[in-house]
Each structure stands twice: as structure tokens, then as C-alpha cells.
Design a protein around this motif. Structure first.
Motif, PDB file in Angstrom:
ATOM      1  N   ASP A  11       0.657  -1.358   0.082  1.00 49.11           N
ATOM      2  CA  ASP A  11      -0.107  -0.071  -0.156  1.00 49.11           C
ATOM      3  C   ASP A  11       0.932   1.269   0.067  1.00 49.11           C
ATOM      4  N   GLN A  12       0.049   2.558  -0.065  1.00 48.46           N
ATOM      5  CA  GLN A  12       0.875   3.529  -0.296  1.00 48.46           C
ATOM      6  C   GLN A  12       1.856   3.915   1.070  1.00 48.46           C
ATOM      7  N   LYS A  13       1.390   3.586   2.065  1.00 47.47           N
ATOM      8  CA  LYS A  13       2.346   4.019   3.118  1.00 47.47           C
ATOM      9  C   LYS A  13       3.617   2.942   3.091  1.00 47.47           C
ATOM     10  N   GLU A 106       0.271   0.500  -4.770  1.00 49.22           N
ATOM     11  CA  GLU A 106      -0.215   1.530  -4.996  1.00 49.22           C
ATOM     12  C   GLU A 106       0.661   2.621  -5.685  1.00 49.22           C
ATOM     13  N   TYR A 109       2.005   7.342  -4.917  1.00 51.34           N
ATOM     14  CA  TYR A 109       3.105   7.882  -4.134  1.00 51.34           C
ATOM     15  C   TYR A 109       4.250   7.777  -4.904  1.00 51.34           C
TER      16      TYR A 109
ATOM     17  N   MET B   1      -1.467  13.361   1.633  1.00 45.04           N
ATOM     18  CA  MET B   1      -1.065  12.377   0.499  1.00 45.04           C
ATOM     19  C   MET B   1      -1.315  10.919   0.789  1.00 45.04           C
ATOM     20  N   LEU B   2      -1.022  10.700   2.108  1.00 45.14           N
ATOM     21  CA  LEU B   2      -1.080   8.985   2.351  1.00 45.14           C
ATOM     22  C   LEU B   2      -2.690   8.693   2.385  1.00 45.14           C
ATOM     23  N   LEU B 328      -4.919  -0.308  -0.480  1.00 45.74           N
ATOM     24  CA  LEU B 328      -3.771   0.169  -1.125  1.00 45.74           C
ATOM     25  C   LEU B 328      -3.174   1.512  -1.212  1.00 45.74           C
TER      26      LEU B 328
END
Lengths: 328, 328
Positions: A11-13, A106, A109, B1-2, B328
Motif C-alpha cells: 500500500d501507499q504507506k 499503490e 506515491y 497525501m497518504l 492500497l
């Protein structure tokens, strides 16, 4: 017949955790060298369009990366009114050895990070070594990473932040103090400071040049990474015509970069206009002339950038046992 | 953003649960009609190749489906020696309203199902209504769905199963008794039974015709769905030249179907050879002539098939609260 494939979800994190800007800038160096040497296969993207927007499919493969990947990214302008990302995306990673799907990442980012990293490597390769003063135009979703990349590439004392909305520039400077360290961020100063700037980065959606040629110095390096499409430009023709222009990929920029296409449409450059690729600078196949005129790096973005970043993030997550292991 | 995007994961088992053959055959009817009417956008697939295999990206969009999708499918021949699927794949579904990624589906089962369903609709539309005797060539991964589709389309009393390896045919008949009901499955009979067959389905990787023109009757309907590529054919030129040939998509089959390409290469057909599309039959724009000669349905597969199936499976899983909801 019924069986399971293991796919890692990142994921984004976790993307943000697995890849930091300094490493991303190193990765861009090899990505651009590979692109110039033909070591990466990033065919023309496919676009599907309906009345609401576009979905783009951008595949890439390179032996060095050890994976195949495809970025599926949408552009739906009205999403902003729905509280949704305007350009949501994911990346699918497949094994180079078996073709098996390995991971889903993701992509939003990662895209912002690698676009920043492009500015980072261009600044390292092209900007005056003693650059102290910078400017950043635009305070949208890409801009934090642009700022971070500039800070990684040179030891700036101050960076001026310009936005059409004064409040956005002020907020951006506040929000990004955490990454600026000793570098002072200054919102919307008098534009005459542009003459002092060693590096200017433009990350806007402007259809026309965001500064005039008279406003800048002869030794400035410019990173132009915004204003997508053949009909939009962030940089004036006057500046471009007297600068050393370097691009991420020649064929793509000749076809898609408004900075170049609009000059050609206006008859200001010939059909054989041939900007240098940054990969040629990195490989030492070309070098910049004496620093008596501006340099411009123009990037339209390439799947080769997504490829190296996806490979790095997947390997890191795998090694560290991170991510969610799903079965399909 | 996250932030997070919700994506539904639909594994192979759930794909099989969400879409059954009778409904898949209905979906093929609308998919082929849409394809013929230009209501679905399924651009040329993109292929990335390395020394081990190929990864194919097949995107599609249609207003009727209400989604965008792309199938990412690999072909790595050596996977069979590694205990891995030779053609592993996934499908990414994006919203037609917002472009947001909605779901990831396992694609192997779906591909086999929709390829079966193609045979199903072709048999419904083209085979004699009173068909009682069938034959199936090939006992590989696609064949169970081919058999099931034939059984859905007509009331067969018996189906002969042919394989180059006798043991494979015997095992296939045993393994598939569960779906055959009152229809008798007969492994590797004397080939003279081919004369009795009302329907023959070929699902092999053979480079050359799997039966000769003398072996079949004049009223037989043939589904040729195997032998991918312009250099392989399952059906003899003699049979094809005297048959009514119907294809899934004209442009694709003229470019990729060995059945047609090899005849053209041999000078047996003209450059203006123009087979009917099954969508034209479904829409009533074309009809078959009198049943005094064989009919052949040739399919090379189209992303439009994946599109309608993916839309149906996603909606069903959503409505029933099935699948794994990932972020995600």
C-alpha cells in the motif's frame, strides 16, 4: 485447476517506507542510462477513454530490473469534486523468471516520488555545483517530492515557493518545513529574486510559461516536469531557444512535450531538432557546454522510472517480510 | 497525501463461484454483438518479451460493461517443469465513473470459462438444433470448460474425447463425468465415429489439422479455439474452404488465426477473404446458408470477453459481500 497464486500487496504507506528519495535518485540514474542504451522496453502506453476520463496502461520491462511491470493509472478530473484522487493508480509486478504476478503496488506515491527523483538526478547532473538559491513553481501533489529532490541534490540556503494562490504557497512552506532542514522556504517573494536563482523547478499545470526569459539568470538550471501534453508549456520559447535542453527520452518529448511541440508548431525549431537525453549525460556520451546560458531538463515521465522503483520496492518488502500476502 | 484505495481481491475459487457457464454463454452473446457493433474498445494488446517468455497486456472498455479492465497474462513454457501455471494471469478492474481501481481477479479460470463460453454461444447459434453426437479434441486445461459449454448448448447423447495420449482421454472422461449428466463420454474411439458427429470442438496446441476433411460429415459444426498463432491450425484447408467460416473478430482472425493465415500464405484464399463475425449472426445481420456443408467457428479470443465476465463477477461479489477487501 483451482489453485492459488501468492501476490504481495504494497500500500501507499509501505511504498513510502520502502523507497526514500536519495535511493530513488540513484535509481533514476540507472533508469535513464538504461533508457538511452535501449536496455529497457517501455512501449507506447495504451489509453482507454470514456466521457469521464482516461485509463492509461504503461508497461515496461528491463533485464536489469528483473521484473515486468505495468502502471494502470486513471485521469478523471471530476474526482476532485468527489473527494477522490484525480490520478489513482496501481502497478502490477510480474516475475522476469516465471511471468507469475508477484505484487500490486499503490502507484500514486511512487509516481510523485520518481517524478521528484527525476528532478533530483537532473539537478545533480546539470545544476551548478555551488547552487544555493532555488525556486519552485507549483504547490500541488507533486511539489513536496520536487522540493525534497532539490534538497537532496544541492545544499540550498533558500528556496522560493511560487503559487498563483498566495495562501497555497504559504501553507506549502509551513507543511514542508520538516524536510527543509537548514534551507529557508520563502513563500511568494517579489519575483525579482528569480535572478538570484541557481535552480528553478516548475511543477504546475500552466498552459503558458510561468516566468519570462528576462526574469532569470544566464547560469540557472531549470527542471520542467509539469504541464503534461503537447499544447502546454511551463517555459518560454525565448528561454528554451537559448538554453541547453536535455530530455528524459527524445522520442517521447518530441511527440508529447508542449515545450518542444509548441516551438515546432510555431516554426521556431526545425524538424531535425534533437535535444540531448539525460541518459547521454549520465553515460558521458554528451556533455553540457560552458555555463554561459541556462540549462533545461524536460521530463514527460517514462515507465522505465516506474520499473526500477517497483523492482526496488518489491525486493525490499520481500526481504523485510513487509506487505500483505494475498492469494488469488 | 497518504490515503487508501479499497480494492476487492477475487481469487480463482470465487471467480468460479460468481460466474457459471450458462450465464457466461449469455454474456458472450452480448460481448460479440458489442464487438461487431463497435461498442467495445479492445485495442491491440501489448507484449513484453524476454528469453523466458512473454507478458501480454490486454485492456478493454465498453459502456455496457460499466468498467475498464486489463488482463495481464504471461506465457512461460518452462513453468510446467516448475509446477507453475504456464499462463498465469490477473485482471485489474477500474471504475467507469471514477477510474478508481475496484478489483483484482485471478484470470486463469476466467479465461478458460469465457473461452468455453465462446464455444457455447457458437454452438447455440451455428450447430444443428438436434445435435446429439459430439467430439472433443484435446484434454488440456481448457477442455473441461469446452465440454461444459457444449453440454449447455445442445442435448448431447454422447461425446467422443480424443487425445494423442490415450491415457489422457481416459482420465479426462473419468474426471468430467460429474458435469456430463446423461451424456456418455467415450475416450479415444475408432476415428470413423467422426462421421456421426454433429459438433466437433478442437482445443489443442496442434500445429496441423487434427482430422482430415474425409473424416467428417457435411452437416458438422466445428468450434476451433486452440492452436494459437498465425503458424498453427487445427482444421484442414480442405474443410475450411468448403465450410461457412465464422470468426470472433474479423481483423484479429485475419491477422492471428493460423487457420486463415496459412491458407492465405498458400495462396488458397484471396486478400479480400472476409469471414462473417459471430456478432453479425447474433445481430441478424448475416445468416448461415443451407446446412449442406460444415460450419466452422474460429476464435482467437478477445478482451471484450474478459470485460463482460469481469464486470459480472465484480458486481456479483460486491452485491453478495464476497471477496477480500484490501487497502492500497
Amino acid at each position: 485447476m483451482l489453485g492459488g497464486m501468492n501476490v504481495k500487496l504494497i500500500d501507499q504507506k509501505l511504498v513510502a517506507e520502502c523507497l526514500k528519495m536519495p535511493r530513488a535518485i540513484e535509481l533514476m540514474k540507472s533508469a535513464y542510462a538504461d533508457l538511452t542504451e535501449g536496455n529497457v522496453d517501455s512501449p507506447l502506453r495504451t489509453a482507454l477513454v470514456n466521457e469521464g476520463g482516461t485509463v492509461l496502461y504503461k508497461p515496461a520491462y528491463g533485464e536489469g530490473a528483473g521484473i515486468f511491470c505495468v502502471k494502470v493509472v486513471s485521469v478523471f478530473a471530476d474526482n476532485v469534486n468527489k473527494g477522490l484522487p484525480v490520478t489513482p493508480g496501481i502497478i502490477v509486478v510480474n516475475s522476469a523468471e516465471t511471468g507469475m504476478p508477484l505484487a500490486i503496488l499503490e502507484a500514486g506515491y511512487l509516481t510523485a516520488l520518481r517524478t521528484g527523483a527525476a528532478t533530483g538526478i537532473a539537478t545533480k547532473v546539470m545544476a551548478p555545483e555551488d547552487s544555493k538559491v532555488g525556486a519552485l513553481f507549483g504547490t500541488g501533489g507533486q511539489s513536496r517530492h520536487q522540493l525534497e529532490a532539490m534538497l537532496c541534490a544541492r545544499s540550498f540556503e533558500r528556496i522560493y515557493v511560487f503559487s498563483r494562490q498566495e495562501a497555497n504557497a504559504i501553507r506549502f512552506c509551513q507543511d514542508n518545513r520538516d524536510i527543509a532542514g537548514d534551507c529557508e522556504l520563502i513563500a511568494n517573494p517579489d519575483r525579482k529574486v528569480l535572478k538570484e536563482c541557481d535552480v528553478i523547478t516548475t511543477s504546475t499545470t500552466s498552459p503558458t510559461a510561468v516566468f519570462s526569459d528576462e526574469e532569470i539568470s544566464d547560469r540557472v538550471h531549470i527542471n520542467a516536469i509539469g504541464s503534461l501534453g503537447a499544447q502546454r508549456t511551463e517555459i518560454s520559447a525565448e528561454t528554451l531557444l537559448r538554453s541547453d535542453v536535455v530530455v528524459d527520452q527524445r522520442a517521447a518529448c518530441l511527440a508529447e512535450a508542449g515545450e518542444i511541440c509548441l516551438m515546432r508548431d510555431a516554426g521556431l525549431i526545425d524538424d531535425d531538432y534533437c535535444p540531448v537525453e539525460i541518459g547521454e549525460l549520465i553515460l558521458g556520451k554528451q556533455c553540457l557546454g560552458e555555463r554561459n546560458k541556462p540549462t533545461v531538463f524536460k521530463s514527460v515521465g517514462n515507465a522505465a522510472q516506474d520499473l526500477v522503483c517497483s523492482a526496488e520496492i518489491y525486493r525490499y518488502a520481500l526481504d523485510q517480510g513487509l506487505g500483505v500476502d494475498a492469494v488469488l
